[in-house]
Design an enzyme around this catalytic site. Sequence first.
Site, PDB file in Angstrom:
ATOM      1  N   HIS A 181     -10.020 -38.623 -56.699  1.00 30.12           N
ATOM      2  CA  HIS A 181     -11.469 -38.546 -56.530  1.00 30.12           C
ATOM      3  C   HIS A 181     -12.161 -38.989 -57.820  1.00 30.12           C
ATOM      4  O   HIS A 181     -11.666 -38.675 -58.911  1.00 30.12           O
ATOM      5  CB  HIS A 181     -11.894 -37.103 -56.228  1.00 30.12           C
ATOM      6  CG  HIS A 181     -11.440 -36.620 -54.903  1.00 30.12           C
ATOM      7  ND1 HIS A 181     -10.183 -36.105 -54.698  1.00 30.12           N
ATOM      8  CD2 HIS A 181     -12.067 -36.576 -53.705  1.00 30.12           C
ATOM      9  CE1 HIS A 181     -10.056 -35.761 -53.429  1.00 30.12           C
ATOM     10  NE2 HIS A 181     -11.184 -36.034 -52.803  1.00 30.12           N
ATOM     11  N   LEU A 201      -5.613 -42.424 -54.605  1.00 29.65           N
ATOM     12  CA  LEU A 201      -6.157 -41.291 -53.858  1.00 29.65           C
ATOM     13  C   LEU A 201      -6.879 -40.266 -54.730  1.00 29.65           C
ATOM     14  O   LEU A 201      -7.210 -39.170 -54.271  1.00 29.65           O
ATOM     15  CB  LEU A 201      -5.044 -40.627 -53.043  1.00 29.65           C
ATOM     16  CG  LEU A 201      -4.345 -41.561 -52.044  1.00 29.65           C
ATOM     17  CD1 LEU A 201      -3.201 -40.840 -51.350  1.00 29.65           C
ATOM     18  CD2 LEU A 201      -5.326 -42.138 -51.042  1.00 29.65           C
ATOM     19  N   MET A 231      -4.697 -35.739 -63.538  1.00 30.07           N
ATOM     20  CA  MET A 231      -4.461 -37.188 -63.535  1.00 30.07           C
ATOM     21  C   MET A 231      -5.285 -37.881 -64.613  1.00 30.07           C
ATOM     22  O   MET A 231      -4.835 -38.864 -65.207  1.00 30.07           O
ATOM     23  CB  MET A 231      -4.757 -37.791 -62.160  1.00 30.07           C
ATOM     24  CG  MET A 231      -3.800 -37.321 -61.075  1.00 30.07           C
ATOM     25  SD  MET A 231      -2.043 -37.498 -61.503  1.00 30.07           S
ATOM     26  CE  MET A 231      -1.926 -39.247 -61.800  1.00 30.07           C
ATOM     27  N   ASP A 250       0.669 -52.131 -77.647  1.00 24.16           N
ATOM     28  CA  ASP A 250       0.050 -53.459 -77.727  1.00 24.16           C
ATOM     29  C   ASP A 250      -0.374 -53.794 -79.152  1.00 24.16           C
ATOM     30  O   ASP A 250      -0.167 -54.911 -79.618  1.00 24.16           O
ATOM     31  CB  ASP A 250      -1.159 -53.533 -76.795  1.00 24.16           C
ATOM     32  CG  ASP A 250      -1.843 -54.880 -76.874  1.00 24.16           C
ATOM     33  OD1 ASP A 250      -1.171 -55.905 -76.604  1.00 24.16           O
ATOM     34  OD2 ASP A 250      -3.043 -54.922 -77.216  1.00 24.16           O
TER      35      ASP A 250
END
Length: 160
Positions: A78, A76, A114, A129
Amino acid sequence: MTAKLTHLNEAGEARMVDVSAKARTAREAVAEGFVVMAPETLDLCLSGQATKGDVFATARIAGIFAAKKTHELIPLCHPLLLSKVEVDVAPEPALPGLRVTARAKVLGETGVEMEALTAVSVACLTIYDMLKAADRAMRIESVQLLLKTGGKSGDYHRER
């Protein structure tokens, strides 16, 4: 006081928030996270002898790339025209391990928290990794928002 969840409609269904009526403002967010590892793994990382290459440069690039792709990863969010993403990876010998910090900036209608959190998360995963052959017991810890500025909800600074 309970905050209203803006990503749910009246029926409780997930939706993307309409930000078209919001003012474009300068917004910034800073997040951090840590990769805890064995002292020998940190030494390997700092020596530049990791078999997969330059851990610091690769993690920085991965974090920047991830911030730009946040809207593709988090349903959700943008898509944002980011004006700056900066990722820093620094040794923390006391852990032992690495601290990852990301700063994201935008001039827009919605915040960049975010994007900063995604940058940190992916940079930490990249470090894991690149070093997992030497240390599978590494831990990614304390991914958190440190700072948010701009927008109607005001500023946020995490207390240390």
